[in-house]
Scaffold this motif. Sequence first.
Motif, PDB file in Angstrom:
ATOM      1  N   VAL A 174     -18.206   1.027   7.572  1.00 53.48           N
ATOM      2  CA  VAL A 174     -17.982   2.226   6.759  1.00 53.48           C
ATOM      3  C   VAL A 174     -16.549   2.256   6.239  1.00 53.48           C
ATOM      4  O   VAL A 174     -16.300   2.550   5.057  1.00 53.48           O
ATOM      5  N   LEU A 175     -15.575   1.948   7.108  1.00 48.31           N
ATOM      6  CA  LEU A 175     -14.177   1.918   6.674  1.00 48.31           C
ATOM      7  C   LEU A 175     -13.940   0.828   5.634  1.00 48.31           C
ATOM      8  O   LEU A 175     -13.119   0.987   4.730  1.00 48.31           O
ATOM      9  N   GLN A 176     -14.678  -0.279   5.753  1.00 51.13           N
ATOM     10  CA  GLN A 176     -14.520  -1.380   4.818  1.00 51.13           C
ATOM     11  C   GLN A 176     -14.851  -0.953   3.398  1.00 51.13           C
ATOM     12  O   GLN A 176     -14.189  -1.341   2.440  1.00 51.13           O
ATOM     13  N   ARG A 177     -15.890  -0.121   3.258  1.00 55.17           N
ATOM     14  CA  ARG A 177     -16.259   0.385   1.929  1.00 55.17           C
ATOM     15  C   ARG A 177     -15.131   1.241   1.346  1.00 55.17           C
ATOM     16  O   ARG A 177     -14.780   1.122   0.173  1.00 55.17           O
ATOM     17  N   LYS A 178     -14.594   2.112   2.191  1.00 51.13           N
ATOM     18  CA  LYS A 178     -13.501   2.975   1.745  1.00 51.13           C
ATOM     19  C   LYS A 178     -12.275   2.153   1.384  1.00 51.13           C
ATOM     20  O   LYS A 178     -11.616   2.393   0.357  1.00 51.13           O
ATOM     21  N   GLN A 179     -11.960   1.160   2.214  1.00 53.48           N
ATOM     22  CA  GLN A 179     -10.785   0.314   1.996  1.00 53.48           C
ATOM     23  C   GLN A 179     -10.916  -0.494   0.711  1.00 53.48           C
ATOM     24  O   GLN A 179      -9.942  -0.676  -0.027  1.00 53.48           O
ATOM     25  N   ALA A 180     -12.135  -0.984   0.418  1.00 58.61           N
ATOM     26  CA  ALA A 180     -12.346  -1.805  -0.768  1.00 58.61           C
ATOM     27  C   ALA A 180     -12.099  -1.031  -2.054  1.00 58.61           C
ATOM     28  O   ALA A 180     -11.758  -1.624  -3.087  1.00 58.61           O
ATOM     29  N   THR A 209      -2.573   4.161   5.859  1.00 57.70           N
ATOM     30  CA  THR A 209      -3.278   4.836   6.951  1.00 57.70           C
ATOM     31  C   THR A 209      -4.664   4.238   7.158  1.00 57.70           C
ATOM     32  O   THR A 209      -5.105   4.018   8.295  1.00 57.70           O
ATOM     33  N   VAL A 210      -5.364   3.944   6.058  1.00 56.29           N
ATOM     34  CA  VAL A 210      -6.696   3.324   6.147  1.00 56.29           C
ATOM     35  C   VAL A 210      -6.584   1.918   6.731  1.00 56.29           C
ATOM     36  O   VAL A 210      -7.402   1.511   7.566  1.00 56.29           O
ATOM     37  N   HIS A 211      -5.557   1.156   6.300  1.00 56.56           N
ATOM     38  CA  HIS A 211      -5.346  -0.186   6.851  1.00 56.56           C
ATOM     39  C   HIS A 211      -5.147  -0.118   8.370  1.00 56.56           C
ATOM     40  O   HIS A 211      -5.698  -0.934   9.119  1.00 56.56           O
ATOM     41  N   VAL A 212      -4.336   0.851   8.811  1.00 55.54           N
ATOM     42  CA  VAL A 212      -4.056   0.978  10.243  1.00 55.54           C
ATOM     43  C   VAL A 212      -5.320   1.371  11.000  1.00 55.54           C
ATOM     44  O   VAL A 212      -5.602   0.839  12.091  1.00 55.54           O
ATOM     45  N   PRO A 217       0.817  -1.220   0.000  1.00 55.14           N
ATOM     46  CA  PRO A 217       0.000   0.000   0.000  1.00 55.14           C
ATOM     47  C   PRO A 217       0.843   1.258   0.000  1.00 55.14           C
ATOM     48  O   PRO A 217       1.969   1.287   0.515  1.00 55.14           O
ATOM     49  N   THR A 218       0.293   2.305  -0.617  1.00 54.32           N
ATOM     50  CA  THR A 218       0.903   3.626  -0.502  1.00 54.32           C
ATOM     51  C   THR A 218       0.642   4.155   0.907  1.00 54.32           C
ATOM     52  O   THR A 218      -0.132   3.572   1.678  1.00 54.32           O
ATOM     53  N   ARG A 219       1.260   5.265   1.238  1.00 52.09           N
ATOM     54  CA  ARG A 219       1.110   5.789   2.599  1.00 52.09           C
ATOM     55  C   ARG A 219      -0.349   6.130   2.947  1.00 52.09           C
ATOM     56  O   ARG A 219      -0.810   5.777   4.045  1.00 52.09           O
ATOM     57  N   PRO A 220      -1.110   6.791   2.059  1.00 55.74           N
ATOM     58  CA  PRO A 220      -2.518   7.064   2.392  1.00 55.74           C
ATOM     59  C   PRO A 220      -3.334   5.787   2.582  1.00 55.74           C
ATOM     60  O   PRO A 220      -4.181   5.720   3.479  1.00 55.74           O
ATOM     61  N   GLY A 247      -1.932  -6.111  10.906  1.00 54.54           N
ATOM     62  CA  GLY A 247      -2.134  -4.942  11.750  1.00 54.54           C
ATOM     63  C   GLY A 247      -2.716  -5.296  13.107  1.00 54.54           C
ATOM     64  O   GLY A 247      -2.247  -4.814  14.144  1.00 54.54           O
ATOM     65  N   VAL A 248      -3.741  -6.158  13.112  1.00 57.64           N
ATOM     66  CA  VAL A 248      -4.348  -6.568  14.378  1.00 57.64           C
ATOM     67  C   VAL A 248      -3.342  -7.355  15.215  1.00 57.64           C
ATOM     68  O   VAL A 248      -3.273  -7.184  16.440  1.00 57.64           O
ATOM     69  N   THR A 249      -2.553  -8.214  14.565  1.00 60.27           N
ATOM     70  CA  THR A 249      -1.532  -8.985  15.292  1.00 60.27           C
ATOM     71  C   THR A 249      -0.543  -8.061  15.982  1.00 60.27           C
ATOM     72  O   THR A 249      -0.203  -8.259  17.167  1.00 60.27           O
ATOM     73  N   LEU A 250      -0.056  -7.041  15.283  1.00 60.24           N
ATOM     74  CA  LEU A 250       0.918  -6.116  15.862  1.00 60.24           C
ATOM     75  C   LEU A 250       0.325  -5.329  17.028  1.00 60.24           C
ATOM     76  O   LEU A 250       1.004  -5.081  18.040  1.00 60.24           O
ATOM     77  N   ILE A 251      -0.946  -4.935  16.897  1.00 60.76           N
ATOM     78  CA  ILE A 251      -1.601  -4.202  17.986  1.00 60.76           C
ATOM     79  C   ILE A 251      -1.709  -5.076  19.228  1.00 60.76           C
ATOM     80  O   ILE A 251      -1.389  -4.642  20.347  1.00 60.76           O
TER      81      ILE A 251
END
Length: 303
Positions: free
Chosen positions: A183-189, A81-84, A75-78, A204-208
């Motif tokens: 809502v985030l899922q729609r944006k992420q898709a 950010t959504v993934h995080v 992923p690019t940086r933006p 991400g969840v594993t690291l958290i």
Amino acid sequence: MHAPAPSSSPIHQSLFARSAPVLAVVAGIATFSMMDATIKGASLAVGVYTALLLRNLFGTLMTFPLWLAAGRPTPTRPVLTVHVQRAAITSAMAALFFYGLARIPMAEGMALSFLSPIIALYFAALLLGEKIRPQAILASLLGVVGVVVILAGKLGGGEYSQQAVQGTVAVLVSSVFYAVNLVLQRKQALLARPVEVAMFQNLGVTLIFLAFSPWLAVVPDLRSLGFILAGAALATSALLFLSWGYARAETQVLLPIEYTGFLWAALLGWLMFGERLGMATVAGTLLIVAGCWIGARNASHTS
């Protein structure tokens, strides 16, 4: 000589094309319900934290070969950010949901989680600028009444312990996080392919969760480890089933299938944990599902 008969007629092919996505989503919902049951079993033995940490760790390891085969999409940086953001929301959502599910029957937990699509209507208005219509308000009222019916049935019968009350509150708060997740899922898709989403979601969840391991992690026994490993495999399989189905049929066709999760939760809760299903839970679930259905029809008519 007679010409060989075709292997399948156009009618059969058309029937398969229509039914295959539905069957895939049914399989995906059933598989996710089985994952809930296995992680509930592990949570009762080793705690919610360890069960979720290892489930996401195993999920990352299972998704990694798929990510490599897909060309290692980065992923690019933006987009990162959504993934995080979604990983953080998912971490809170999952921790609360399984904390609650370890304290109340699976069918009740599933019923209460059905509030998420209704709550998502309001988050969509807040975050995406969508207009809230009267149908959405009616959907919300039905959902609230459904929750009240479920709670009244338990409290009136004196069946709720202090732990069960805590579990119910945890699942309700988890539903709010899940609504944000929708809502985030729609944006992420719109920004990343499914394999990239699955890989960075699990990672991400594993690291958290790893950040809290010095204080919360415990060593699981072999039986619990088996449950967790099965849960990771079931979650990965469910993701593939649902992705395949939703890519081949309209959401409004597949949405009602989501509510079969209640049936699977009731069945698995009875088989694995001896949980009984009360009439108040059934009645409340019907009200919540009716609210979700009205909200979905409202969304499809205004999109």
